[in-house]
Each structure stands twice: as structure tokens, then as C-alpha cells.
Design a protein around this motif. Structure first.
Motif, mmCIF file in Angstrom:
data_model
loop_
_atom_site.group_PDB
_atom_site.id
_atom_site.type_symbol
_atom_site.label_atom_id
_atom_site.label_comp_id
_atom_site.label_asym_id
_atom_site.label_seq_id
_atom_site.Cartn_x
_atom_site.Cartn_y
_atom_site.Cartn_z
ATOM 1 N N GLY A 34 -11.534 0.863 -0.883
ATOM 2 C CA GLY A 34 -10.255 0.443 -1.432
ATOM 3 C C GLY A 34 -10.290 0.312 -2.946
ATOM 4 O O GLY A 34 -9.324 0.656 -3.641
ATOM 5 N N TYR A 70 -7.487 7.620 -1.106
ATOM 6 C CA TYR A 70 -6.990 6.275 -0.842
ATOM 7 C C TYR A 70 -6.452 6.153 0.581
ATOM 8 O O TYR A 70 -6.601 5.109 1.219
ATOM 9 N N ASN A 126 -7.363 -0.746 7.411
ATOM 10 C CA ASN A 126 -6.282 -1.275 8.241
ATOM 11 C C ASN A 126 -6.610 -1.236 9.723
ATOM 12 O O ASN A 126 -6.317 -2.191 10.448
ATOM 13 N N TYR A 177 -7.502 3.481 3.188
ATOM 14 C CA TYR A 177 -6.440 2.663 3.783
ATOM 15 C C TYR A 177 -6.533 2.681 5.311
ATOM 16 O O TYR A 177 -6.371 1.647 5.972
ATOM 17 N N ASN A 215 0.815 -1.216 0.000
ATOM 18 C CA ASN A 215 0.000 0.000 0.000
ATOM 19 C C ASN A 215 0.848 1.265 0.000
ATOM 20 O O ASN A 215 0.401 2.306 -0.500
#
Length: 505
Positions: free
Chosen positions: A409, A350, A358, A354, A324
Motif C-alpha cells: 500500500g 496499487y 482488502n 488494494y 481508495n
């Protein structure tokens, strides 16, 4: 002293997001010293959470400013670019604090208060990095974040793996800092200034005579930054550090530390190296952005390839973070032209996706590892039969991680890929597609474990309220981000005016 004299009382209003965290960190440190042991350390965690929310409120007030504000002789900028990044960093840290509440003992954290009040200076350093317009300010923010992170990784003092991870992190962090400082020294020597805009002007005026030194400064800095964001081939420390760190700390490193470094790279590289030569006369600038593209490609390929064989969930997430980092570097590598100037908005979109996927993944890992007693992928076996709603939330997280429609995503990668193709870097877009498809294998390994593998039905899965709340907020947040992608991207584009909010000229 000259800088301090220029900071008037009215200017302090613009520093309120940072000042709140400074005051809260000092207060919580004193509280931790004087509170009796009978008093629960949850109080410190709750106060840390409140301070992050208050800081976020003041950062939100800075959005939509007509003109950026420069403080401390222009070394610290308050603009929409920095305000958006601060909100992402503060929001992510708030959810990480929520992950830690009541879980300190299970994570091996001996002194609970330290976890909470060390997170505050760490995120403060990240916020300073996002606002830096000067190499000295940038370095102060970078080291504030780094030193706090070194201590956070070592909080599980009784675990050998934690001590080993902290030692590796300190050593590799020190090496990366040396590269960054060495690269800065060349820029200072070439320009006689530490201010980013003045460095750019000096390089544009005299850089043609010192191209070799400019190349050296760039590659030294790119190496140091590569370590900080754990981009391959500078990623070797990440799996060991993530595995050794308490899980909320690993989530902090994966999201907040990486996000702050990406913000710094975006502002620094474009302010210093963009527009210093005519591309028709010299290949200098093209070479720089080609090098960033190669680094992004290496991170995507190596991170995904190494994750294919992982059986430990933390190490898998660390290597997923390496990949990533590559995706987040692509908007920088694409740079700007007359038909594409939404790099910053694409990167922020993004980064938000992310952060959601996560933090949600680490919340799921904490729930499963608490039940299984380990952090191996086999601990997810049969989760659907033992905790069906937790498994469903996990599926939403994995879908976003893998970049499948309809998820945050997916659209995050899609926007970045379209931007890359607009500047005709088709090879980079092709690598994004191939590596994203390859990542399906190990991401769907989690779903296979949860739904298609028999688990130990005797292992009860208890979902603490805070972990369940974070998991579902992240899962639904990623889903909403995927349902209304254009709204979010348009809002980001409307907020960020690159000529005003990014470039220091």
C-alpha cells in the motif's frame, strides 16, 4: 450476424477465459438443481474455484502477445492491459470463493450454491468490461456484473439489513446505468458509431463545433462511473450495501466490482476523450482531466473524513474503499505527457495492493465477527491475547491499508504520487499525502483494539483453515509487494505498451 460470421473457430481460443466461466456457471447451476440435499454444497464451491483457476490459466497465456487481437468487429480486444486486469479479477474472486467455503450459514446465505455460481457471471462481466472497445460490449459486461451483484447482495434473505442494502443497490445502480446510457447516447449522436476509436476520430474531426455536447456526455458518464466505483459524492449507497451484504460479497464489491469499473474507466476515457483537441486551442481536454482530479480529491477527503467516526467494521471498510477509489482515479487524472507514461502500471500496482489488503481485511473481519457475534470494532478488543498470530497478520494488513513502509500500500501510493508530481499536479499529490496521514487514525484504531484494549477472554477465537489461509496469504503478499516494488512495477511497465495495448485508433 456480421459480427458472428467474423468470429472463426480459431478466434475462440482468445475467448477461452470467458468461455470457461460461461460453461462453469451453467454446469454449476444445473448441479445445484439436481444434487441431493445430503450432498454438500462445498462441491459447487470447489468446482467454482477450479473454474476460476482454469480461466486464469488461459488469461495468463494471453500475456506478452506481440499484437493485440480484435474480435467481433473490433468490439472486444485481447491485449496485455485486459489480460492483466483479468488475472487480478480472477485471482481476487478465487480468494473470495475460498473465504465463503464453509461460512455460508454464518453469513446468512440460505442457498449456498447460488453464492458460488453467481460469482462466475459477475466476474465474467468484469472481464468483458476490461476488454471492451465498443460501448455496446462495455454495457453488456457492465450489466452482467451489476445484475449478478444485486442478487449476491440479497443472498442473506432472512436479514432485513441485507434486503435493505440490496434495494438501495438496485435503485442506485439503475440510476447510474441511466446516466451512463444517456452519456453514451450523446457520443453516438455526435459520431454515428459505438466503437471507441471511431468515436475519438469523429470528435477530433468535428468536436470543435459541438463542445457543449461533448461536455454533457463526459459529465454524464463521469457521474455514472462515479456511482459504480463508489467515489464521493456518489458513494452514499456503499456503507449500507456493504453492511447488509454477506461479508464475502462485500469483499467482492470492494475489490472485483471496483477494479473492473476502474479498468473500464481507464480504457474508455482515454480512448474517447484523450487527444481530441489541441490543448493550446481549447481547454476541453484539460477540463476533463481536471474534473477527474476533483472527483478523486473529493473521494479521498470525504471517504477518509467519514471513516474517522465509524464504529462498524464493514462500514469503515466501505468508506475506506471510497477513499481508495480516489487514489485509483489519480493515475487517470494525471494522464500522459512526454516524461510520464506509466499511469497504467502505477494504477495496476496499487490495485494489486488494494486487492491484497482488502480481501485480507474482510477475512480478518469474518474471523473476529464469528467469535464476537457482531461486526463492531469493539469485537477486535484483546485479539492479540486470544489469537496472537491472527492479530499479527491483521497488523500487516492494517499497515498496508494505512500505507506505511514497508508495504504494498505504501509503494502503491508513492508511485501514484510521484507520477502526479511529474505532470505538475502538486495539489492532487498534497491531498493524497494529507488524507493518507488522516487515515492513520482509524486504521490504527484497529491495532489499538487488538493490542491495547481488554477483551473477553471467554470468547474463543476459532480460525477456520480457509480464513486463516486467505488472511496470511494476503498479509504476506502485501509484505512481499512492498519488499520488491520496483520489480513488480518494472514488469508491469514492460508488459503494457500504451500505444498498442490501450489506445484503439
Amino acid at each position: 450476424m456480421d459480427s458472428m460470421q467474423r468470429l472463426s473457430a480459431s478466434d475462440l481460443v482468445y475467448l477461452l477465459p470467458e468461455l470457461v466461466l460461461v460453461g462453469a456457471a451453467v454446469l454449476l447451476t444445473l448441479l445445484d438443481l439436481f444434487l441431493p440435499k445430503s450432498a454438500g454444497r462445498h462441491t459447487i464451491g470447489v468446482l467454482a474455484l477450479v473454474s476460476l483457476l482454469v480461466s486464469g490459466f488461459f488469461a495468463f497465456q494471453q500475456l506478452g502477445m506481440e499484437n493485440p487481437v480484435s474480435l467481433l468487429s473490433g468490439s472486444f480486444r485481447v491485449d496485455d492491459f485486459s489480460a492483466l486486469f483479468k488475472l487480478i479479477l480472477l485471482g481476487s474472486t478465487a480468494f473470495i470463493v475460498l473465504l465463503g467455503l464453509g461460512q455460508e450459514e454464518k453469513q446468512g446465505i440460505v442457498h449456498r450454491g447460488e453464492f458460488y455460481y453467481l460469482l462466475l457471471p459477475a466476474v465474467l462481466g468484469g472481464m468483458v468490461m476490461a476488454s471492451s472497445a465498443d460501448m455496446i460490449t462495455m454495457f453488456v459486461g457492465l450489466e452482467t456484473l451489476s445484475i449478478s451483484s444485486y442478487v449476491l447482495v440479497a443472498l442473506a434473505k432472512q436479514k432485513t439489513v441485507s434486503n435493505e442494502g440490496a434495494y438501495k443497490y438496485v435503485v442506485m445502480g439503475g440510476i447510474s446505468t441511466a446516466f451512463i446510457l444517456y452519456g453514451m447516447s450523446f457520443l453516438y449522436g455526435l459520431s454515428g458509431s459505438t466503437h471507441l476509436g471511431q468515436i475519438n476520430a469523429a470528435l477530433a474531426q468535428h468536436g470543435g463545433s459541438y463542445e457543449l455536447l461533448i461536455y454533457v456526455s463526459f459529465f454524464l458518464l463521469l457521474t455514472g462511473f462515479g456511482f459504480k466505483i463508489a467515489a464521493a459524492p456518489f458513494h452514499a449507497w456503499a456503507p449500507d450495501v456493504y453492511q447488509g451484504a454477506p461479508t464475502p460479497v462485500a469483499a467482492f464489491l470492494a475489490v472485483v466490482s471496483k477494479g473492473a469499473a476502474i479498468a473500464l474507466m481507464f480504457r474508455f476515457l482515454f480512448n474517447v476523450y484523450y487527444g481530441i483537441v489541441d490543448p493550446n486551442v481549447s481547454a476541453l481536454e484539460n477540463d476533463f482531466f481536471l474534473a477527474i482530479g476533483v472527483l478523486a480529491a473529493a473521494a479521498m477527503i470525504i471517504g477518509n473524513a467519514m471513516a474517522l467516526k465509524q464504529t462498524n467494521a464493514k462500514r469503515l471498510l466501505a468508506l475506506s474503499g471510497v477513499a481508495n477509489a480516489g487514489y485509483l482515479l489519480v493515475p487517470i487524472a494525471a494522464h500522459f505527457n512526454t516524461i510520464h507514461f506509466s499511469n497504467a502500471a502505477e494504477m495496476m500496482y496499487y490495485l494489486i495492493a488494494y486487492a491484497l489488503m482488502n480481501i485480507g481485511a474482510f477475512a480478518l473481519l469474518m474471523i473476529v465477527s464469528s467469535s464476537a457475534g457482531h461486526e463492531e470494532l469493539r469485537g477486535f478488543a484483546g485479539l492479540y491475547h486470544r489469537a496472537p498470530w491472527t492479530a499479527i497478520a491483521g497488523v500487516l494488513i492494517v499497515i498496508s491499508l494505512a500505507g506505511l513502509p514497508i508495504s504494498g500500500g505504501f509503494f502503491g501510493k508513492l508511485f501514484i504520487m510521484f507520477g502526479t508530481m511529474q505532470v505538475q499536479k502538486y495539489w492532487l499529490a498534497a491531498i493524497m499525502i494529507v488524507t493518507s496521514v488522516a487515515s492513520f487514525y482509524y486504521y490504527f484504531g484497529l491495532i489499538r483494539q487488538m493490542f491495547m484494549r481488554p477483551g473477553d477472554d471467554a470468547q474463543e477465537v476459532r480460525v477456520p483453515w480457509n480464513l486463516g489461509a486467505v488472511l496470511w496469504i494476503m498479509a504476506l503478499g502485501g509484505l512481499l509487494l512492498g519488499l520488491f516494488p520496483q520489480w513488480v512495477l518494472t514488469a508491469l511497465n514492460d508488459l503494457i505498451a500504451l500505444s498498442v495495448d490501450l489506445f484503439e485508433r
